[in-house]
Write an enzyme that holds these catalytic residues in place. Structure first.
Site, PDB file in Angstrom:
ATOM      1  N   HIS A  27      -4.121   5.121  21.753  1.00  0.00           N
ATOM      2  CA  HIS A  27      -4.852   3.616  21.487  1.00  0.00           C
ATOM      3  C   HIS A  27      -4.071   2.781  20.864  1.00  0.00           C
ATOM      4  CE1 HIS A  27      -5.830   3.447  16.877  1.00  0.00           C
ATOM      5  NE2 HIS A  27      -5.700   4.853  17.296  1.00  0.00           N
TER       6      HIS A  27
ATOM      7  N   GLU B  56     -10.465   1.940  20.584  1.00  0.00           N
ATOM      8  CA  GLU B  56     -10.457   3.550  20.072  1.00  0.00           C
ATOM      9  C   GLU B  56     -11.417   3.514  18.712  1.00  0.00           C
ATOM     10  OE1 GLU B  56      -9.512   7.169  17.604  1.00  0.00           O
ATOM     11  OE2 GLU B  56      -8.959   4.817  17.294  1.00  0.00           O
TER      12      GLU B  56
ATOM     13  N   ASP C 257      -1.818   9.803  18.928  1.00  0.00           N
ATOM     14  CA  ASP C 257      -2.542   9.027  17.921  1.00  0.00           C
ATOM     15  C   ASP C 257      -2.012   9.248  16.418  1.00  0.00           C
ATOM     16  OD1 ASP C 257      -4.128   7.390  16.334  1.00  0.00           O
ATOM     17  OD2 ASP C 257      -6.045   8.310  17.119  1.00  0.00           O
TER      18      ASP C 257
ATOM     19  N   ASP D 245      10.753  10.152  15.682  1.00  0.00           N
ATOM     20  CA  ASP D 245      12.183  10.499  16.464  1.00  0.00           C
ATOM     21  C   ASP D 245      11.495  11.918  17.279  1.00  0.00           C
ATOM     22  OD1 ASP D 245      14.384  10.602  17.847  1.00  0.00           O
ATOM     23  OD2 ASP D 245      15.459  10.628  16.077  1.00  0.00           O
TER      24      ASP D 245
ATOM     25  N   ASP E 202      10.601  12.041  21.377  1.00  0.00           N
ATOM     26  CA  ASP E 202      11.319  13.203  21.901  1.00  0.00           C
ATOM     27  C   ASP E 202      10.233  14.031  22.563  1.00  0.00           C
ATOM     28  OD1 ASP E 202      13.634  11.637  21.619  1.00  0.00           O
ATOM     29  OD2 ASP E 202      14.193  13.120  20.099  1.00  0.00           O
TER      30      ASP E 202
HETATM   31  N1  TRP Z   1      -8.178   8.612  15.639  1.00  0.00           N
HETATM   32  C1  TRP Z   1      -8.221   8.654  14.496  1.00  0.00           C
HETATM   33  C2  TRP Z   1      -8.061   6.877  14.066  1.00  0.00           C
HETATM   34  O1  TRP Z   1      -7.400   6.395  14.868  1.00  0.00           O
HETATM   35  C3  TRP Z   1      -7.178   9.107  13.199  1.00  0.00           C
HETATM   36  C4  TRP Z   1      -7.367  10.628  13.442  1.00  0.00           C
HETATM   37  C5  TRP Z   1      -8.124  11.294  12.475  1.00  0.00           C
HETATM   38  C6  TRP Z   1      -6.920  11.764  14.491  1.00  0.00           C
HETATM   39  N2  TRP Z   1      -8.064  12.770  13.029  1.00  0.00           N
HETATM   40  C7  TRP Z   1      -7.407  12.698  14.072  1.00  0.00           C
HETATM   41  C8  TRP Z   1      -6.080  11.407  15.595  1.00  0.00           C
HETATM   42  C9  TRP Z   1      -6.940  13.885  14.762  1.00  0.00           C
HETATM   43  C10 TRP Z   1      -5.670  12.642  16.387  1.00  0.00           C
HETATM   44  C11 TRP Z   1      -6.073  13.940  15.802  1.00  0.00           C
HETATM   45  O2  TRP Z   1      -8.452   6.439  13.095  1.00  0.00           O
HETATM   46 ZN    ZN Z   2      -7.450   4.537  13.238  1.00  0.00          ZN
HETATM   47 CA    CA Z   3      15.284  10.600  19.906  1.00  0.00          CA
END
Ligand code: TRP
Ligand code: ZN
Ligand code: CA
Length: 315
Positions: A123, A169, A198, A300, A304
């Site tokens: 996102h 998102e 994310d 990093d 990767d």
């Molecule tokens: N998606 C959430 C945000 O953008 C963050 C988040 C909380 C998250 N728990 C997660 C992302 C687990 C990936 C997996 O605020």
């Molecule tokens: Zn967030």
């Molecule tokens: Ca790298």
């Protein structure tokens, strides 16, 4: 980040085989086991340069990159211009949420089997009260740099590659849901996997792998095993990011995460370093989620890992 020794050792052989294939010969390839192209080491400096641009965009647009705000559209234009210049076919998908226009950016790398699509996404929107650099400039920049690495290397996988940057998102997975809802069931069935990134540079990082599709999960775990870094299963809110609409539609999903507001335990600090008794990201959803709210080693490794998974799962 250096490649594991086992990858460096095979790099010359892989390059030699690619040369043979591109000159029209398959001589030398073992029957039934075509040589695999090795994933590149993503330069973390390039990923950080994207983060710095996203920070500047937030600063020039009221301090945020939120849905319906000028900082979101500027973020999307930044990513799109890089992809267009690199040879991607890009599309902007519009939707309306909370009375404001939202946008997804979809970038297709020409070539590959259109019936077998590997997608990677993140996102691009942030909350309205901060620049959103770890959440989620980090995933957005790693996916962007991986897409640019595909173009730089002229990679032509057997499967088709598609990259996505989702809007809204933070309002409840609205962009990714609009995209999945807009797919015909035939087109949904062509997506062989969706990889979600994310929050992958948390300042007090953990190394979490989504516990979803077994083959995708194994790919990420293999990458981390090669580094000798332990991982744990992601449990800080399964379904809280853009993989959820794909999963609900029956698409195999996976992803990486370095933690949000949850506290790092002593055992986790012992194996990963960092500070026990403190959140993985103390600036989660705060105005201090700036360009300095990033652990470079985590960024990093995970950048990767994005490339490793995109390469491994597409051939
Ligand atoms: N998606 C959430 C945000 O953008 C963050 C988040 C909380 C998250 N728990 C997660 C992302 C687990 C990936 C997996 O605020
Ligand atoms: Zn967030
Ligand atoms: Ca790298």
């Amino acid at each position: 980040m250096k490649l594991p020794a086992s990858w460096r050792a095979s790099a010359a052989a892989v390059i030699a085989t690619v040369t043979l294939l591109s000159s029209g010969s398959t001589a030398g390839a073992a029957p039934g086991s075509p040589a695999l192209a090795a994933a590149p080491d993503i330069p973390v400096a390039n990923v950080k340069a994207h983060l710095s641009q996203l920070q500047s965009i937030a600063s020039a647009n009221g301090g945020n990159r939120g849905h319906g705000r000028t900082g979101y559209r500027a973020s999307l234009d930044y990513v799109k211009a890089k992809l267009d210049a690199a040879g991607y076919t890009t599309a902007v998908q519009q939707f309306t949420a909370s009375g404001r226009t939202g946008y997804n950016l979809i970038a297709d790398w020409p070539g590959g089997d259109p019936n077998k699509v590997v997608m990677a996404g993140s996102h691009l929107d942030g909350i309205s009260s901060g620049p959103g650099i770890n959440d989620n400039g980090s995933g957005s920049s790693a996916v962007l740099e991986t897409a640019l690495a595909v173009a730089r290397s002229g990679y032509q996988p057997t499967k088709h590659l598609r990259f996505a940057w989702w809007g809204a998102e933070e309002l409840g997975l609205l962009g990714s849901r609009a995209y999945v809802n807009g797919l015909s069931s035939a087109n949904r069935a062509k997506i062989s996997g969706y990889l979600n990134f994310d929050m992958i540079g948390s300042p007090n990082p953990g190394y979490f792998v989504y516990d979803d599709d077994p083959a995708i999960e194994k790919t990420f775990k293999d990458y981390y095993a090669g580094l000798g870094v332990a991982t744990e299963i992601e449990t800080e809110g399964d379904g809280r990011s853009d993989h959820a609409p794909f999963k609900s539609a029956g698409v195999p999903v996976g992803g990486l995460f370095t933690g949000a507001s949850r506290t790092k335990t002593a055992a986790q600090a012992a194996k990963w370093g960092g500070t026990a008794g403190q959140s993985f990201d103390r600036c989660y959803h705060s105005s201090c989620d700036t360009a300095s709210n990033i652990n470079d080693t985590a960024l990093d490794r995970n950048s990767d890992a994005v490339a490793y998974a995109v390469w491994t799962l597409s051939q």
